[in-house]
Design an enzyme around this catalytic site. Structure first.
Site, mmCIF file in Angstrom:
data_model
loop_
_atom_site.group_PDB
_atom_site.id
_atom_site.type_symbol
_atom_site.label_atom_id
_atom_site.label_comp_id
_atom_site.label_asym_id
_atom_site.label_seq_id
_atom_site.Cartn_x
_atom_site.Cartn_y
_atom_site.Cartn_z
ATOM 1 N N CYS A 162 0.813 -1.211 0.000
ATOM 2 C CA CYS A 162 0.000 0.000 0.000
ATOM 3 C C CYS A 162 0.838 1.249 0.000
ATOM 4 C CB CYS A 162 -0.896 0.031 1.221
ATOM 5 S SG CYS A 162 -2.079 -1.275 1.177
ATOM 6 N N ASP A 218 2.695 2.351 2.628
ATOM 7 C CA ASP A 218 2.943 2.925 3.948
ATOM 8 C C ASP A 218 3.095 1.825 4.994
ATOM 9 O OD1 ASP A 218 2.466 5.994 3.826
ATOM 10 O OD2 ASP A 218 0.841 5.127 2.639
ATOM 11 N N CYS A 246 5.360 8.325 2.231
ATOM 12 C CA CYS A 246 5.615 9.611 1.593
ATOM 13 C C CYS A 246 5.900 10.681 2.640
ATOM 14 C CB CYS A 246 4.418 10.002 0.744
ATOM 15 S SG CYS A 246 2.921 10.146 1.698
ATOM 16 N N CYS A 267 -2.562 9.101 4.918
ATOM 17 C CA CYS A 267 -1.252 8.638 5.359
ATOM 18 C C CYS A 267 -1.061 8.817 6.854
ATOM 19 C CB CYS A 267 -0.148 9.384 4.627
ATOM 20 S SG CYS A 267 -0.429 9.501 2.868
#
Lengths: 421, 224
Positions: free
Chosen positions: B61, B63, B88, B135
């Site tokens: 995914c 993360d 990210c 996130c």
């Protein structure tokens, strides 16, 4: 902060060439006429458009009236798909596209699917190439259009367009039919590859000015004479009733000049960039462990290298590099509008873990040895820092099996996997 | 979230999406935590040094967050919070900020730390681009996982709060987690959530509960 930038994103867009800008300039304020008008001001604009058209069609080896200017390559892609499908409904309802097409093709094909057309997607094979034999299996009398990209925008892998063109011509000959027509998007390819339409055997071809050091806002579509096509923009009947709207005179002039320059330097640039690209790619692989190259390494545009750097995420790398003035792109989900990882890299058979760590370097006219050396100096410490932050330690070669369908919210399948089910 | 965005006047567009032209704005605070992450675990994780550990996410995914806690058993305050994140800029910045939040002022009590919501983290960051809230959602989950592990270790089983999915619509096997994810992806009305999950189609009995859940998650992630 006017710090130097190290630009490695020529596949996104290119800077305007000075000579191109010079050619465009008079057509903004002095010769600003509308080419549809008969008085001298309009006539001068018409002459400029005609001359620019001839520069392009001379290179394509076609007649000037076989080339239509659009506002973008995306519009040209849309015109090719929607225009051909709608005009040839009586001949069939099937179109075939590859699974590494540009969004302009993909989105238009989805519109056609909604209109009741059958869209067949031809997957690329393991090497990243469209297999002409597989295409032959999909071809039937219902098929009115085949659209295969010349070189995709993520890895720059070059598709066997000439072979496919031959195959489609043979199919038509054997059945004595006018269809299927064959379209290719050559936006990325135009700087480096043969774009003579008769050599390739294409009936339609998309071009873009901003990818060849021309202005943004101009694209074009080659349409072979005798091809039945329906407009997608209606109005005053400009451009042979195929694309209405006053011509973008400075843009078209710039497009013509950009094309002339790009073709003049074609083979020299190929050799220079290929050498530089290989140096960059091999240099990164030497300096950073757990890196792999995406796409077909043998059949690739000379200015592309798409790398997956494991255990770290592309957007994070992109921002760290940007802070150092290095501009690259990534196929990571975090960098996309939909938060989905690049569908093109997925088509190349990369697991999501690799795609999230992908970096696309695309070189161009202004890339120098110094730029490459600067990357060698700055990329390894960034990778080291981000890897220190990362809890992952993936192993190379554990392809596919590693993508457990386990998501971040509540242990669910990731949204980008689920939609397909 | 909107309010805090206004406060941050020095916004510079960081990335402009090549396809949409939409700019992704990261605040100064986000940039600061992204480029200079706090409380990062640098050495190899030493299990003797930390009382518990929590992992959430998957590399597929994009993360993964892993956190380590040192807890004072007397006061139940978090004395140390170390982390590692694959993800990210906003994921890295959000974990970094979370680590500051739980360990500052002598440490946060476990009971309070259990209640940290994603928007608490984004507020401290001065806001995140809407899509990126996805996130930062991970940080609080990883923390809860670590706290639950600590409860397990100290045999306080009754205090464990499991994060399990519950089936809302038996026909389409839609769970509360599905609805949570749909809301996170921007489906804020029943019609939009139905489009994504097909919840309640053929089982309208579950619709009132679904609407409740949408309201709950909307408030949880996007404020009121």
């Amino acid at each position: 902060m006017a710090k130097k930038i190290y630009y490695f994103d020529y596949a996104s867009t290119t800077p305007l060439d000075k000579r191109v800008f010079g050619a465009m300039k008079p057509f903004f304020m002095e010769d600003f006429g509308n080419p549809s008008n008969l008085y001298s001001l309009g006539h001068r604009a018409r002459k400029a458009v005609d001359a620019a058209t001839k520069k392009i069609t001379g290179i394509l080896g076609c007649k000037p009236e076989e080339f239509i200017f659009t506002a973008s390559a995306t519009e040209a892609d849309n015109l090719a798909l929607l225009g051909i499908a709608r005009a040839n409904k009586n001949l069939g309802n099937k179109i075939i596209i590859s699974n590494v097409e540009h969004r302009g093709i993909l989105a238009a094909s989805q519109v056609l699917a909604k209109e009741g057309y059958e869209v067949a997607k031809l997957p690329i094979d393991k090497s990243g190439l469209v297999n002409p034999e597989k295409l032959a299996e999909l071809l039937d009398e219902k098929t009115i259009l085949v659209s295969i990209t010349y070189a995709d925008s993520e890895t720059g892998t070059i598709q066997p367009i000439k072979k496919i063109g031959g195959l489609i011509a043979e199919f038509r000959r054997n059945r004595n039919r006018a269809t299927p027509y064959f379209h290719t998007d050559a936006a990325q390819a135009a700087n480096y590859l043969d774009i003579t339409v008769n050599n390739l055997g294409v009936d339609l071809m998309t071009l873009s000015a901003q990818k060849i050091y021309g202005p943004k806002g101009v694209g074009g579509l080659y349409i072979r004479r005798g091809t039945a096509i329906q407009p997608i923009i209606y109005g005053g009947g400009q451009q042979h009733n195929i694309r209405a709207g006053t011509e973008n005179v400075p843009g078209i002039v710039g497009f013509g000049e950009a094309m002339r320059i790009a073709r003049k330097d074609k083979s020299k640039e190929w050799a220079r960039l290929e050498k530089l690209r290989d140096k960059l790619e091999n240099g990164i692989i030497e300096r950073v462990d757990k890196v792999l190259v995406n796409g077909n390494q043998a059949k690739r545009l000379p200015n592309f290298t798409n790398l997956s750097i494991l255990d770290i995420e592309g957007e994070a790398m992109l921002l760290y590099l940007d802070a150092r003035g290095i501009i690259v792109n990534t196929g990571s989900a975090c960098n996309s509008q939909t938060l989905e990882p690049s569908y093109i890299l997925t088509a190349f058979g990369r697991p999501y873990e690799y795609i999230h760590g992908s970096l696309r370097f695309t070189l161009g006219r202004k890339t120098t040895e110094e730029d490459v050396a600067y990357v060698f100096k700055n990329l390894p410490p960034i990778v080291k820092k981000l890897r220190r932050m990362s809890p992952l330690n993936l192993k190379l070669g554990e392809n596919r099996k590693m993508s457990l369908p386990k998501a971040f919210v509540g242990g669910q399948t990731p949204h980008f996997l689920r939609k397909k089910g | 979230m909107k309010k805090s965005k206004v406060k941050n006047k020095r916004k510079k567009p960081d990335i402009v999406n090549q396809r949409t032209g939409e700019s992704w704005v990261y605040t100064k605070t986000v940039r600061n935590h992204f480029f200079k992450p706090r409380n990062l675990l640098i050495q190899a994780p030493d299990s003797a040094k930390y009382d518990s550990e929590g992992v959430v996410g998957s590399p597929a995914c994009g993360d993964v967050m892993r956190v380590w806690l040192r807890v004072d058993p007397e006061t139940e305050k978090i004395k140390e919070f170390k982390w590692r994140t694959f993800g990210c800029a906003s994921a890295i910045a959000a974990t970094s900020m979370l680590s500051v939040m739980v360990a500052e002022k002598g440490g946060m009590k476990l009971a309070k730390a259990m209640e940290i919501k994603p928007q608490d983290i984004t507020a401290r960051l001065g806001g995140l681009p809407n899509r990126k809230i996805h996130c930062s959602v991970l940080g609080d989950k990883a923390l809860r996982a670590a706290i639950n592990n600590w409860f397990k270790k100290t045999e306080q089983f009754s205090r464990i709060i499991p994060e399990s999915a519950r089936i809302i619509d038996p026909n389409t096997k839609t769970t509360d987690a599905d609805i949570e994810e749909a809301v996170l992806e921007g489906a804020l009305t029943l019609a939009d959530v139905q489009k994504r999950t097909k919840v309640g189609i053929g089982y309208p009995q579950c619709l009132p509960e679904t609407e409740e859940l949408i309201k709950f998650y909307k408030e949880k992630y996007f404020g009121k």
